[in-house]
Design a protein around this motif. Structure first.
Motif, short mmCIF file in Angstrom:
data_model
loop_
_atom_site.label_atom_id
_atom_site.label_comp_id
_atom_site.label_asym_id
_atom_site.label_seq_id
_atom_site.Cartn_x
_atom_site.Cartn_y
_atom_site.Cartn_z
N SER A 1 47.72 13.78 42.23
CA SER A 1 48.88 14.67 42.33
C SER A 1 48.57 16.04 41.72
O SER A 1 49.07 17.06 42.17
N ASN A 2 47.70 16.05 40.71
CA ASN A 2 47.29 17.31 40.11
C ASN A 2 46.53 18.18 41.12
O ASN A 2 46.72 19.39 41.17
N ILE A 3 45.68 17.56 41.89
CA ILE A 3 44.88 18.30 42.89
C ILE A 3 45.82 18.98 43.89
O ILE A 3 45.65 20.16 44.20
N GLY A 4 46.84 18.25 44.32
CA GLY A 4 47.82 18.83 45.24
C GLY A 4 48.50 20.04 44.63
O GLY A 4 48.67 21.09 45.28
N MET A 5 48.84 19.93 43.37
CA MET A 5 49.50 21.05 42.67
C MET A 5 48.58 22.27 42.57
O MET A 5 48.99 23.41 42.77
N TRP A 6 47.30 21.98 42.28
CA TRP A 6 46.34 23.09 42.17
C TRP A 6 46.13 23.77 43.51
O TRP A 6 46.05 25.00 43.58
N TYR A 7 46.05 22.98 44.59
CA TYR A 7 45.90 23.59 45.92
C TYR A 7 47.08 24.50 46.21
O TYR A 7 46.92 25.62 46.72
N PHE A 8 48.27 24.01 45.88
CA PHE A 8 49.48 24.80 46.11
C PHE A 8 49.42 26.11 45.31
O PHE A 8 49.72 27.19 45.83
N ALA A 9 48.99 26.01 44.06
CA ALA A 9 48.89 27.22 43.21
C ALA A 9 47.89 28.21 43.80
O ALA A 9 48.14 29.43 43.83
N GLY B 1 38.09 25.69 37.95
CA GLY B 1 38.16 26.22 39.32
C GLY B 1 39.08 27.43 39.40
O GLY B 1 38.84 28.35 40.18
N LEU B 2 40.13 27.46 38.59
CA LEU B 2 41.06 28.60 38.59
C LEU B 2 40.35 29.88 38.16
O LEU B 2 40.54 30.94 38.76
N PHE B 3 39.51 29.77 37.13
CA PHE B 3 38.76 30.96 36.69
C PHE B 3 37.84 31.46 37.79
O PHE B 3 37.72 32.66 38.02
N MET B 4 37.22 30.51 38.49
CA MET B 4 36.33 30.89 39.59
C MET B 4 37.14 31.59 40.69
O MET B 4 36.71 32.61 41.23
N PHE B 5 38.31 31.05 40.98
CA PHE B 5 39.18 31.62 42.00
C PHE B 5 39.59 33.04 41.62
O PHE B 5 39.49 33.98 42.42
N MET C 1 38.76 36.65 43.44
CA MET C 1 39.83 37.60 43.80
C MET C 1 39.53 38.98 43.21
O MET C 1 39.73 40.01 43.86
N LEU C 2 39.06 38.99 41.96
CA LEU C 2 38.75 40.26 41.30
C LEU C 2 37.62 41.00 42.03
O LEU C 2 37.70 42.22 42.23
N ILE C 3 36.61 40.24 42.41
CA ILE C 3 35.48 40.86 43.13
C ILE C 3 35.96 41.40 44.48
O ILE C 3 35.64 42.54 44.86
N LEU C 4 36.79 40.61 45.18
CA LEU C 4 37.34 41.07 46.47
C LEU C 4 38.18 42.33 46.29
O LEU C 4 38.06 43.30 47.04
N LEU C 5 39.03 42.32 45.25
CA LEU C 5 39.90 43.47 44.99
C LEU C 5 39.09 44.73 44.72
O LEU C 5 39.39 45.80 45.24
N SER C 6 38.04 44.59 43.90
CA SER C 6 37.19 45.75 43.60
C SER C 6 36.58 46.30 44.88
O SER C 6 36.53 47.52 45.08
N GLY C 7 36.12 45.40 45.73
CA GLY C 7 35.51 45.82 47.00
C GLY C 7 36.51 46.55 47.88
O GLY C 7 36.20 47.60 48.44
N ILE C 8 37.74 46.02 47.95
CA ILE C 8 38.77 46.64 48.81
C ILE C 8 39.16 48.02 48.26
O ILE C 8 39.26 49.00 49.01
N VAL C 9 39.35 48.10 46.93
CA VAL C 9 39.74 49.39 46.32
C VAL C 9 38.63 50.42 46.53
O VAL C 9 38.89 51.56 46.95
N LEU C 10 37.39 50.03 46.25
CA LEU C 10 36.28 50.98 46.42
C LEU C 10 36.12 51.38 47.89
O LEU C 10 35.88 52.54 48.20
N GLY C 11 36.29 50.41 48.78
CA GLY C 11 36.17 50.68 50.22
C GLY C 11 37.25 51.66 50.67
O GLY C 11 36.96 52.64 51.36
N ALA C 12 38.51 51.41 50.25
CA ALA C 12 39.62 52.28 50.64
C ALA C 12 39.43 53.68 50.07
O ALA C 12 39.63 54.69 50.76
N ARG C 13 39.00 53.75 48.79
CA ARG C 13 38.79 55.05 48.16
C ARG C 13 37.67 55.83 48.83
O ARG C 13 37.75 57.04 49.02
#
Lengths: 150, 144
Positions: free
Chosen positions: B9-17, A11-15, A19-31
């Motif tokens: 507890s891990n899920i809570g930590m991930w949400y926080f991150a 999920g972190l990679f997806m997040f 964020m990267l896609i949003l950032l690219s859009g914001i930078v291109l939009g501002a430019r």
């Protein structure tokens, strides 16, 4: 230890990807809204030409020990960093004067460079001196330096 | 049931991150876009290059006045003094324009001259909204 693998790490990679896609859009939009800034390079190359070409007429650029900075009132290290002054003899003459970044000659000749901001902006042409024709390229790729302090 | 408790507890930590990363991302983006929206970045770049354009074509002995009203409006709003807005570095032959507390933009000139800009940006008497930059172009070493 969780061995089932709930997928938080994936999920972190997806997040980060979102964020990267949003950032690219914001930078291109501002430019695209504010523009890419004032491109001064072609004006600077033209100003440099208006100094170098009359100077070339008055001085022998091909003499040993010739110093363009002294002769043409240009700051000593200025041409070394982001500029090129090239003067080449035509009609069989092999005399060449180069000061600055020599590769800019190739970059200036590359037609794909016109639309690419990474390439220098150039002015070229021919000039005659004492019955001899010379080809010149004057290029600038100076970018403004932005300093950010905390 | 220790395993399930650990996962919770891990899920809570991930949400926080995620929340911390999200807030960090959006605040940095906000500061970047707002520096453009206030015009500081654009006017710093523009005026640095315009001053260099004048210096490149100048000759020793000239005295230059240049309207800087648009830039000074932004600079004063950001708490800068008139003397802080434009700086000349004769060793690096560079002009630096600063319109915000955190950033500045520099550009180099090729003309072999020195710049004497002791007075910097002047606020004209009788005209609160008009400001101009005042400097002298001199020989290298500042003799003329």
């Amino acid at each position: 230890m969780n061995r089932r693998g709930d997928g938080e790490e994936l999920g972190l990679f997806m997040f980060l990807a979102i964020m990267l896609i949003l950032l690219s859009g914001i930078v291109l939009g501002a430019r695209s809204f504010f523009g890419w800034g004032y491109d001064f390079r072609i004006t600077e190359a033209d100003q440099l030409r208006s100094v170098v070409i009359p100077c070339f007429i008055d001085h022998d650029f091909f003499a040993s020990g010739f110093n363009i900075s002294q002769a043409c009132a240009i700051h000593d290290d200025f041409l070394e960093r982001n500029h090129l002054v090239l003067i080449r003899g035509l009609s069989g003459s092999d005399r060449v004067f180069i000061k600055g970044i020599a590769d800019y000659e190739n970059q200036c000749a590359f037609s794909g460079g016109f639309g690419n901001r990474a390439y220098p902006r150039c002015i070229n042409g021919t000039i005659s001196k004492q019955g001899e024709e010379f080809y010149y390229v004057i290029a600038s790729n100076q970018q403004s330096r932005r300093a950010v302090t905390a | 049931m220790k395993k399930k408790g650990g996962a919770g507890s891990n899920i809570g930590m991930w949400y926080f991150a995620y929340i911390v990363l999200g807030v960090l991302f959006f605040s940095l983006t906000f500061f970047w876009v707002s520096s453009y929206a206030r015009g500081a970045a654009l006017y710093e770049d523009f005026f640095a290059k315009e001053i260099v354009r004048v210096i490149n074509t100048g000759t020793p002995g000239q005295e230059v006045y240049m309207d800087m009203t648009e830039a000074t409006k932004i600079g004063f709003k950001n708490g800068l003094a008139p003397a802080d807005i434009v700086r000349f570095n004769n060793e690096l032959h560079m002009v630096t324009v600063r319109l915000s507390q955190r950033s500045s933009t520099s550009y180099a000139y090729f003309n072999r001259v020195s710049i004497r800009g002791d007075s910097g940006v002047e606020i004209l008497s009788g005209s609160a909204d008009t400001n101009r930059l005042h400097f002298f172009i001199t020989d290298v070493g500042g003799l003329k």
